[in-house]
Design a protein around this motif. Structure first.
Motif, PDB file in Angstrom:
ATOM      1  N   ASP A  84       0.917  -1.088   0.102  1.00  0.00           N
ATOM      2  CA  ASP A  84       0.012  -0.038  -0.116  1.00  0.00           C
ATOM      3  C   ASP A  84       0.933   1.131  -0.032  1.00  0.00           C
ATOM      4  OD1 ASP A  84      -1.926   1.681   0.348  1.00  0.00           O
ATOM      5  OD2 ASP A  84      -2.423   1.507   2.156  1.00  0.00           O
ATOM      6  N   CYS A  85       1.138   1.924  -1.139  1.00  0.00           N
ATOM      7  CA  CYS A  85       2.130   2.933  -1.266  1.00  0.00           C
ATOM      8  C   CYS A  85       1.344   4.272  -0.524  1.00  0.00           C
ATOM      9  CB  CYS A  85       2.017   3.471  -3.046  1.00  0.00           C
ATOM     10  SG  CYS A  85       0.406   4.196  -3.563  1.00  0.00           S
TER      11      CYS A  85
ATOM     12  N   VAL B 185       4.236  10.006   1.083  1.00  0.00           N
ATOM     13  CA  VAL B 185       3.006  10.012   0.180  1.00  0.00           C
ATOM     14  C   VAL B 185       1.474  10.146   0.637  1.00  0.00           C
ATOM     15  CG1 VAL B 185       1.851   8.293  -1.456  1.00  0.00           C
ATOM     16  CG2 VAL B 185       4.319   8.180  -1.061  1.00  0.00           C
ATOM     17  N   THR B 186       0.855  10.948   0.145  1.00  0.00           N
ATOM     18  CA  THR B 186      -0.480  11.086   0.641  1.00  0.00           C
ATOM     19  C   THR B 186      -1.708  10.722  -0.411  1.00  0.00           C
ATOM     20  OG1 THR B 186       0.336  13.263   1.796  1.00  0.00           O
ATOM     21  CG2 THR B 186      -2.207  12.691   1.513  1.00  0.00           C
TER      22      THR B 186
ATOM     23  N   HIS C 254      -6.319   7.700  -4.872  1.00  0.00           N
ATOM     24  CA  HIS C 254      -5.419   8.091  -5.726  1.00  0.00           C
ATOM     25  C   HIS C 254      -4.343   8.920  -4.884  1.00  0.00           C
ATOM     26  CE1 HIS C 254      -8.793   8.370  -9.072  1.00  0.00           C
ATOM     27  NE2 HIS C 254      -8.065   7.149  -9.342  1.00  0.00           N
ATOM     28  N   VAL C 255      -2.936   8.854  -5.513  1.00  0.00           N
ATOM     29  CA  VAL C 255      -2.079   9.546  -4.732  1.00  0.00           C
ATOM     30  C   VAL C 255      -2.250  11.208  -5.035  1.00  0.00           C
ATOM     31  CG1 VAL C 255       0.515  10.233  -4.996  1.00  0.00           C
ATOM     32  CG2 VAL C 255      -0.464   7.833  -4.936  1.00  0.00           C
ATOM     33  N   THR C 256      -2.317  11.876  -4.059  1.00  0.00           N
ATOM     34  CA  THR C 256      -2.696  13.163  -4.099  1.00  0.00           C
ATOM     35  C   THR C 256      -1.363  14.183  -3.750  1.00  0.00           C
ATOM     36  OG1 THR C 256      -3.757  13.394  -1.892  1.00  0.00           O
ATOM     37  CG2 THR C 256      -5.132  13.018  -4.142  1.00  0.00           C
TER      38      THR C 256
ATOM     39  N   LEU D 122      -2.394  14.253  -8.737  1.00  0.00           N
ATOM     40  CA  LEU D 122      -1.573  14.969  -7.733  1.00  0.00           C
ATOM     41  C   LEU D 122      -1.765  16.443  -7.382  1.00  0.00           C
ATOM     42  CD1 LEU D 122       1.120  13.726  -6.132  1.00  0.00           C
ATOM     43  CD2 LEU D 122       2.452  14.755  -7.855  1.00  0.00           C
ATOM     44  N   GLN D 123      -1.895  16.668  -6.073  1.00  0.00           N
ATOM     45  CA  GLN D 123      -2.313  18.081  -5.976  1.00  0.00           C
ATOM     46  C   GLN D 123      -1.084  18.991  -5.137  1.00  0.00           C
ATOM     47  OE1 GLN D 123      -6.036  18.146  -3.721  1.00  0.00           O
ATOM     48  NE2 GLN D 123      -6.809  16.488  -4.717  1.00  0.00           N
ATOM     49  N   HIS D 124      -0.305  17.903  -4.479  1.00  0.00           N
ATOM     50  CA  HIS D 124       0.912  18.561  -3.677  1.00  0.00           C
ATOM     51  C   HIS D 124       2.256  17.987  -4.342  1.00  0.00           C
ATOM     52  CE1 HIS D 124      -2.530  19.914  -1.136  1.00  0.00           C
ATOM     53  NE2 HIS D 124      -1.742  20.575  -0.590  1.00  0.00           N
ATOM     54  N   LEU D 125       3.110  18.858  -4.503  1.00  0.00           N
ATOM     55  CA  LEU D 125       4.391  17.961  -4.854  1.00  0.00           C
ATOM     56  C   LEU D 125       5.625  18.874  -4.443  1.00  0.00           C
ATOM     57  CD1 LEU D 125       6.113  15.863  -6.530  1.00  0.00           C
ATOM     58  CD2 LEU D 125       5.874  17.421  -8.641  1.00  0.00           C
TER      59      LEU D 125
END
Length: 431
Positions: free
Chosen positions: A30-31, A37-38, A45-47, A72-75
């Motif tokens: 589970d990534c 990772v959020t 979905h990875v956000t 993705l919302q935050h990077l």
């Protein structure tokens, strides 16, 4: 291909660690539980992906699997070995926070960044290739700069420090009506500061330090009623400080050193009682020493050095009880040192009164400055015996070009274990 480079441990003030070493699909498939990772709880979905301070090193390629994370919302990223920002970043249409600061990126910022219309925070600051020249920095072409200001209308925080822009500041800045933080320091901005800067009603911090901006400061700066930090040092601003700055009642930090501002010291600051940092050094302010400084009781740093004051004495500055740094060098100050100058602000750590016309003895009250780290009284006409054994925290001391007799004790290494520099030319020394 990314690797772990332990040579990067000095980044993030020593708080870096290899986050990705704990990523293991075999033991933890589970990534969403992986460090940095959020995920969206409902969709999986990875956000969010925070790779900052993770010791990652390598070149980012356009076909990397990173760009498949379309939700993705935050990077926040790491060391990219001076590779360019890939145009594929424009695929992250849901991004609200993009932080590529200190990621060792190079080349031109792609136009696609200006079309990430959901961005609330954008940080591309401090990317340069070994040297600080404009040629070694990440670049934002003037056209793309204007497009960015026109399109990213939801931005609240924009950090482009040390990005090479080298253009004027366009009026399209008005489109960023929600902006709270704007950092364009050391970007090569030139021309005049447009009136539109004063109509960003939510702005709390404006940093335009070390650019090539010129002309007068616009009176519209007085409209920034929420601003707490205004940093304009190292430009070519000239003329008077607008009286409208007296409206900035929330202002705590004001820096305008190394410009060409003139006139008498601005009375408008006397009303800004929340000021903690007031740096006006290296301008052309004239007139007597501003006595209203004593009313700024929250001051921590005061710098009015290298201004052509009318010759005059130093007033009482004992009321700013939190004062730690006092720079009054090269101001044509004369008279004796007032006995109350050092009596109350025992927090004083750095004092520079060099290159003035002060005379007479140092008040005994200076012995109460037990936290003093740096003292520069050089190039005056001060006299008398100076006993400095009590200042065990001293890192720097200059008493040169006075008429002092200095008592330094029997063992300077023991008396001042932290001493870095010491100048006593033209002084008589005793133990």
């Amino acid at each position: 291909m990314f690797t772990i480079d332990y040579a990067l441990t000095g980044m993030c003030y020593g708080h870096s660690y290899p986050k990705t070493l704990s990523w293991n699909e075999t033991t933890d498939p589970d990534c969403c539980s992986w460090d940095g990772v959020t995920c969206d709880v409902s969709t999986g979905h990875v956000t969010g992906l925070d790779l900052s301070c993770s010791l990652l090193y390598g070149t980012i390629h356009p076909n990397t699997s990173l760009f498949q994370l379309s939700h993705l919302q935050h990077l926040a990223s790491n060391h990219f070995n001076f590779s360019p920002i890939s145009p594929s970043f424009s695929h992250f249409t849901r991004l609200s926070h993009l932080n590529l600061s200190t990621s060792r990126l190079s080349g031109s910022i792609p136009s696609g960044i200006a079309h990430l219309s959901k961005l609330v925070s954008l940080d591309l600051s401090y990317n340069y290739m070994g040297d600080m020249s404009m040629t070694g920095r990440l670049r934002l072409e003037p056209h793309n700069f204007k497009t960015l200001l026109m399109n990213l209308t939801q931005l609240e925080n924009l950090h482009l420090a040390q990005v090479c822009i080298s253009s004027g500041l366009p009026n399209s800045l008005l489109n960023l009506s929600s902006l709270a933080t704007l950092d364009l320091s050391e970007t090569g901005l030139n021309g005049k500061l447009p009136d539109s800067i004063g109509y960003l009603g939510f702005l709390k911090c404006l940093d335009l330090t070390q650019n090539k901006l010129s002309g007068p400061l616009p009176e519209s700066l007085g409209n920034l009623m929420r601003i707490t930090g205004l940093h304009l040092s190292g430009n070519n601003f000239k003329g008077l400080v607008p009286s409208t700055l007296s409206n900035l009642e929330q202002l705590t930090h004001f820096r305008v050193t190394s410009n060409n501002l003139d006139g008498t010291f601005p009375e408008c600051f006397s009303k800004l009682i929340k000021l903690e940092y007031l740096l006006l050094g290296s301008n052309n302010f004239s007139g007597p020493f501003p006595r209203w400084v004593a009313n700024l009781t929250q001051l921590v740093v005061l710098d009015i050095s290298s201004n052509p004051l009318t010759v005059g004495p130093i007033p009482n500055l004992s009321e700013p009880r939190n004062l730690q740094i006092l720079f009054l060098s090269n101001c044509s100050l004369n008279g004796t040192l007032p006995s109350r100058l050092f009596a109350i602000p025992s927090q004083l750590k750095w004092i520079d009164l060099s290159n003035n016309k002060l005379h007479g003895p140092i008040p005994q009250s200076i012995s109460g400055l037990v936290n003093l780290r740096s003292l520069d009284l050089s190039s005056n006409n001060l006299s008398g015996v100076v006993e400095l054994q009590k200042f065990s925290n001293l890192e720097g001391l200059s008493l040169s070009k006075n008429n002092f007799t200095v008592s330094i004790g029997s063992n300077a290494n023991t008396t001042w274990p932290n001493l870095i520099w010491l100048y006593l030319s033209s002084c008589n020394t005793t133990k």
